[in-house]
Write an enzyme that holds these catalytic residues in place. Structure first.
Site, PDB file in Angstrom:
ATOM      1  N   ARG A 126      36.608  43.872  29.728  1.00  0.00           N
ATOM      2  CA  ARG A 126      37.709  42.895  29.581  1.00  0.00           C
ATOM      3  C   ARG A 126      38.499  43.110  28.288  1.00  0.00           C
ATOM      4  O   ARG A 126      39.061  42.171  27.728  1.00  0.00           O
ATOM      5  CB  ARG A 126      37.179  41.455  29.622  1.00  0.00           C
ATOM      6  CG  ARG A 126      36.563  41.079  30.932  1.00  0.00           C
ATOM      7  CD  ARG A 126      36.550  39.580  31.125  1.00  0.00           C
ATOM      8  NE  ARG A 126      35.867  39.239  32.353  1.00  0.00           N
ATOM      9  CZ  ARG A 126      34.563  39.039  32.451  1.00  0.00           C
ATOM     10  NH1 ARG A 126      33.801  39.132  31.385  1.00  0.00           N
ATOM     11  NH2 ARG A 126      34.021  38.753  33.612  1.00  0.00           N
ATOM     12  N   GLU A 243      57.923  39.590  29.987  1.00  0.00           N
ATOM     13  CA  GLU A 243      59.023  40.048  30.820  1.00  0.00           C
ATOM     14  C   GLU A 243      59.537  38.962  31.750  1.00  0.00           C
ATOM     15  O   GLU A 243      59.628  39.155  32.964  1.00  0.00           O
ATOM     16  CB  GLU A 243      58.552  41.249  31.650  1.00  0.00           C
ATOM     17  CG  GLU A 243      59.664  42.214  31.952  1.00  0.00           C
ATOM     18  CD  GLU A 243      59.175  43.512  32.576  1.00  0.00           C
ATOM     19  OE1 GLU A 243      58.120  43.522  33.202  1.00  0.00           O
ATOM     20  OE2 GLU A 243      59.889  44.509  32.416  1.00  0.00           O
TER      21      GLU A 243
END
Ligand SMILES: NC(=O)c1ccc[n+]([C@@H]2O[C@H](COP(=O)([O-])OP(=O)(O)OC[C@H]3O[C@@H](n4cnc5c(N)ncnc54)[C@H](O)[C@@H]3O)[C@@H](O)[C@H]2O)c1
Length: 367
Positions: A126, A243
């Site tokens: 992770r 974004e």
């Protein structure tokens, strides 16, 4: 002679601020600074095949002075390496050799290796510390900054991925000595994009590429130019890390470019060539939709671009169909990043096919 100049750009994200350092023969010092002069017991290295052949001895010897064990995965050159197969191979190397959350993954190569290696670091345990060492001009000014990592799927490019920020980016221009001319062109197009959307002085700075072969550009000036570009990308990323809006301006020229790349097959036109033509078309479309772009600022660079594609092979209808395939499209219009004026990008929806046709003609005139 080695460039004395060295530059640093802080890149701020919600999670952390990391440094992008730019200079010549700076890898060893940058790693020492990053780890406060200490060594790691091991490091993972993900390195592009060509870079390994050309610069492997240097990279291994620098890394060997920072860690007693180095586990390496070499990545075949080319876009096909952004695959689940290579991702898994990299994970195997990490997980079968005692990966821990405090052991860095050092990724050395262009955007392909960077996107893949970044995604490996994002997904192993992770998240493991990631150090990007971009070795193409494009990767230095663009792909190593901003945390977009990922691989391709048969359904499309970059469809599997994560936003994952590196802990350090080392843009060491000594790698560029072996970069082929066409790869310089790929980087130049992104640099000119920054000039068009944000910083007019970059057009002047790029004259270093007009004086001689691009690879002979003055190293001190090149370092400053790369710094400017990284600062712009860092600023845009800071404002829109995930974004959701502003980051779209980095796609100036790219809507036309992607259509060209799809239509020509990725092997017949390079990304940089397509982006340059895309920017010429986007400038024309900007003027046709009411903008005031007096100077032809891209003109001086046209001589650096040559194309293997002939205009007679291209049909505007087909190109427009590729642009219409944009998943974010909601109506009949196509969304473009255009310029209201130089350095003032805007998102515009354009429906009028005649205008788009006229814009394409400007790109076709180059072929
Ligand atoms: N993550 C992002 O934000 C982002 C942004 C732009 C592009 N990208 C991705 O970047 C990729 C393109 O990156 P690229 O243009 O760096 O291409 P690349 O990684 O394919 O490298 C281009 C070629 O140059 C070779 N090479 C690399 N460094 C070299 C060196 N120093 N000397 C000699 N040869 C060298 C490579 O082996 C390869 O053949 C695409 O997959 C694109 O999707 C990502």
């Amino acid at each position: 002679m080695k460039a004395e100049g060295k530059a640093e750009v802080p890149v701020s994200t919600t999670e952390s601020t990391y440094k992008a350092v730019i200079g010549e023969q700076i890898l060893a010092d940058a790693l020492s600074d990053f780890n406060d002069g200490r060594s790691w017991d091991k490091l993972f290295l993900i390195i592009d095949e060509n870079v390994e052949k050309l610069h492997g001895d240097h990279v291994y010897s620098v890394l060997a002075s920072h860690a007693s064990e180095i586990h390496t995965q070499i990545i075949p050159a080319g876009e096909a390496s952004k695959s689940t197969d290579l991702w898994k191979q990299c994970l195997d190397v990490l997980l079968e050799n005692g990966a821990r959350r405090n052991i860095p993954v050092v990724v050395v190569g262009g955007g392909v290796t960077g996107d893949l290696g970044g995604f490996v670091a994002a997904t192993a345990l992770r998240g493991m510390p990631l150090i990007h060492v971009p070795t193409t001009l494009l990767a230095m000014v663009d792909s190593s900054i901003g945390g977009k990592t990922g691989i391709n799927h048969s359904a499309g490019k970059n469809l599997i991925g994560a936003f994952y920020q590196p802990g350090l980016v080392v843009a060491d221009i000594s790698f560029l000595e072996t970069l082929p001319e066409n790869e310089w062109i790929n980087g130049l197009s992104e640099i000119l994009k920054y000039a068009a959307i944000r910083d007019d002085s970059i057009f002047d700075d790029c004259s270093i590429f007009l004086e001689d072969e691009m690879k002979n550009a003055d190293p001190e000036k090149l370092i400053l130019l790369i710094r400017k570009c990284i600062s712009i990308k860092a600023d845009v990323v800071k404002q829109d890390e995930y974004e959701s809006g502003l980051r779209a301006i980095l796609n100036f020229g790219h809507t036309f470019a992607h259509a060209l790349e799809t239509e020509c097959g990725y092997s017949r036109i390079s990304h940089g060539q397509a982006v340059f033509l895309g920017m010429l078309a986007a400038c024309k479309l900007s003027s046709l939709t009411g903008s005031d772009l007096k100077d032809q600022k891209l003109d001086p660079f046209r001589s650096l671009y040559t194309y293997a594609v002939d205009r007679n092979e291209l049909a505007i209808k087909k190109l427009n169909r590729h642009m219409m395939a944009d998943k974010k499209r909601t109506g009949p219009a196509i969304r473009f990043v255009l310029l209201e004026s130089w350095q003032h990008p805007v998102l515009k929806e354009v429906e009028d096919e005649d205008l788009i046709r006229e814009a394409w003609q400007v790109a076709f005139d180059e072929l």
